[in-house]
Design a protein around this motif. Structure first.
Motif, PDB file in Angstrom:
ATOM      1  N   PHE A  67     -38.734 -14.889  18.536  1.00 19.59           N
ATOM      2  CA  PHE A  67     -39.751 -14.920  20.009  1.00 19.59           C
ATOM      3  C   PHE A  67     -39.856 -16.270  20.766  1.00 19.59           C
ATOM      4  O   PHE A  67     -39.664 -16.268  21.672  1.00 19.59           O
ATOM      5  N   TYR A  68     -39.904 -17.420  19.909  1.00 24.42           N
ATOM      6  CA  TYR A  68     -40.000 -18.603  20.609  1.00 24.42           C
ATOM      7  C   TYR A  68     -38.657 -19.082  21.169  1.00 24.42           C
ATOM      8  O   TYR A  68     -38.516 -19.668  22.260  1.00 24.42           O
ATOM      9  N   GLU A  69     -37.483 -18.737  20.514  1.00 25.41           N
ATOM     10  CA  GLU A  69     -36.128 -18.825  20.979  1.00 25.41           C
ATOM     11  C   GLU A  69     -35.927 -18.133  22.300  1.00 25.41           C
ATOM     12  O   GLU A  69     -35.390 -18.651  23.352  1.00 25.41           O
ATOM     13  N   LYS A  70     -36.451 -16.879  22.311  1.00 26.80           N
ATOM     14  CA  LYS A  70     -36.467 -16.154  23.489  1.00 26.80           C
ATOM     15  C   LYS A  70     -37.143 -16.646  24.728  1.00 26.80           C
ATOM     16  O   LYS A  70     -36.759 -16.489  26.055  1.00 26.80           O
ATOM     17  N   CYS A  71     -38.289 -17.256  24.278  1.00 27.92           N
ATOM     18  CA  CYS A  71     -38.978 -17.963  25.353  1.00 27.92           C
ATOM     19  C   CYS A  71     -38.453 -19.316  25.909  1.00 27.92           C
ATOM     20  O   CYS A  71     -38.992 -20.121  26.743  1.00 27.92           O
ATOM     21  N   GLY A  72     -37.263 -19.713  25.288  1.00 24.98           N
ATOM     22  CA  GLY A  72     -36.676 -21.137  25.837  1.00 24.98           C
ATOM     23  C   GLY A  72     -37.129 -22.258  24.964  1.00 24.98           C
ATOM     24  O   GLY A  72     -36.719 -23.560  25.515  1.00 24.98           O
ATOM     25  N   PHE A  73     -37.632 -21.963  23.726  1.00 30.94           N
ATOM     26  CA  PHE A  73     -37.871 -23.298  22.967  1.00 30.94           C
ATOM     27  C   PHE A  73     -36.912 -23.392  21.774  1.00 30.94           C
ATOM     28  O   PHE A  73     -36.138 -22.440  21.310  1.00 30.94           O
ATOM     29  N   ALA A  74     -36.610 -24.496  21.308  1.00 30.45           N
ATOM     30  CA  ALA A  74     -35.676 -24.684  20.004  1.00 30.45           C
ATOM     31  C   ALA A  74     -36.573 -24.582  18.802  1.00 30.45           C
ATOM     32  O   ALA A  74     -37.797 -24.885  18.999  1.00 30.45           O
ATOM     33  N   VAL A  75     -35.896 -23.976  17.796  1.00 31.50           N
ATOM     34  CA  VAL A  75     -36.622 -24.055  16.562  1.00 31.50           C
ATOM     35  C   VAL A  75     -35.759 -24.852  15.494  1.00 31.50           C
ATOM     36  O   VAL A  75     -34.622 -24.392  15.405  1.00 31.50           O
ATOM     37  N   GLU A  76     -36.500 -25.641  14.880  1.00 30.49           N
ATOM     38  CA  GLU A  76     -35.958 -26.499  13.747  1.00 30.49           C
ATOM     39  C   GLU A  76     -36.249 -26.132  12.402  1.00 30.49           C
ATOM     40  O   GLU A  76     -37.730 -25.793  12.188  1.00 30.49           O
ATOM     41  N   ILE A  77     -35.371 -25.803  11.532  1.00 35.91           N
ATOM     42  CA  ILE A  77     -35.783 -25.024  10.223  1.00 35.91           C
ATOM     43  C   ILE A  77     -35.870 -25.907   9.189  1.00 35.91           C
ATOM     44  O   ILE A  77     -36.505 -25.593   8.162  1.00 35.91           O
ATOM     45  N   LYS A  78     -35.330 -27.061   9.086  1.00 36.48           N
ATOM     46  CA  LYS A  78     -35.310 -28.068   7.926  1.00 36.48           C
ATOM     47  C   LYS A  78     -36.109 -29.198   8.107  1.00 36.48           C
ATOM     48  O   LYS A  78     -36.209 -29.977   7.091  1.00 36.48           O
ATOM     49  N   SER A  79     -36.795 -29.602   9.036  1.00 41.52           N
ATOM     50  CA  SER A  79     -37.527 -30.802   9.109  1.00 41.52           C
ATOM     51  C   SER A  79     -38.802 -30.948   9.080  1.00 41.52           C
ATOM     52  O   SER A  79     -39.676 -31.866   9.256  1.00 41.52           O
ATOM     53  N   THR A  80     -39.543 -29.541   8.788  1.00 41.06           N
ATOM     54  CA  THR A  80     -41.119 -29.521   8.770  1.00 41.06           C
ATOM     55  C   THR A  80     -41.669 -30.304   7.882  1.00 41.06           C
ATOM     56  O   THR A  80     -42.719 -31.155   8.104  1.00 41.06           O
TER      57      THR A  80
END
Length: 128
Positions: A67-80
């Motif tokens: 959803f967030y990627e479709k809205c134009g945001f990047a998503v990082e999965i390893k740095s939280t």
């Protein structure tokens, strides 16, 4: 109200001995899924961030990544785990969540991703 979300100023954010700020993206919810209401909220948030040249950063569960990627945001999965809040001897993180973000000209997230051994100290555990 069909959908809502908020931007909350977060300061001071300490990374690599420098001080940054970002707008925390949070509380994004649509009362009816699949009708584009949440997408409109995120498009407005994105436009606001771009217009003001501000970094937007939030946390989401893995099932919301698309959803967030479709809205134009990047998503990082390893740095939280690197975004930490220190409460005395206790350290809190947004375990299990992903980071959604839109970088600004300060390139905070670019710098964070280029330096995987450094933590990002945040002043407010409420961002997750």
């Amino acid at each position: 109200i069909q959908a809502s979300g908020y931007l909350k100023p977060i300061y001071p954010v300490i990374f690599d001995q420098k001080t940054y700020s970002f707008l925390n993206i949070g509380g994004v919810i649509a009362n009816e899924k699949g009708k584009g209401y949440g997408k409109r909220v995120m498009q407005a948030i994105r436009a606001y961030l771009l217009e003001g040249d501000r970094t937007g950063l939030g946390f989401c569960w893995p099932y919301n990544q698309g959803f967030y990627e479709k809205c134009g945001f990047a998503v990082e999965i390893k740095s939280t785990h690197r975004f930490v809040y220190h409460a005395g001897a206790e350290t809190l993180t947004a375990g299990g969540q992903y980071i959604l973000y839109l970088d600004s000209s300060d390139r905070l997230m670019e710098k964070v991703l280029a330096n995987p051994g450094l933590e990002v100290s945040v002043p407010d555990p409420g961002i997750w």
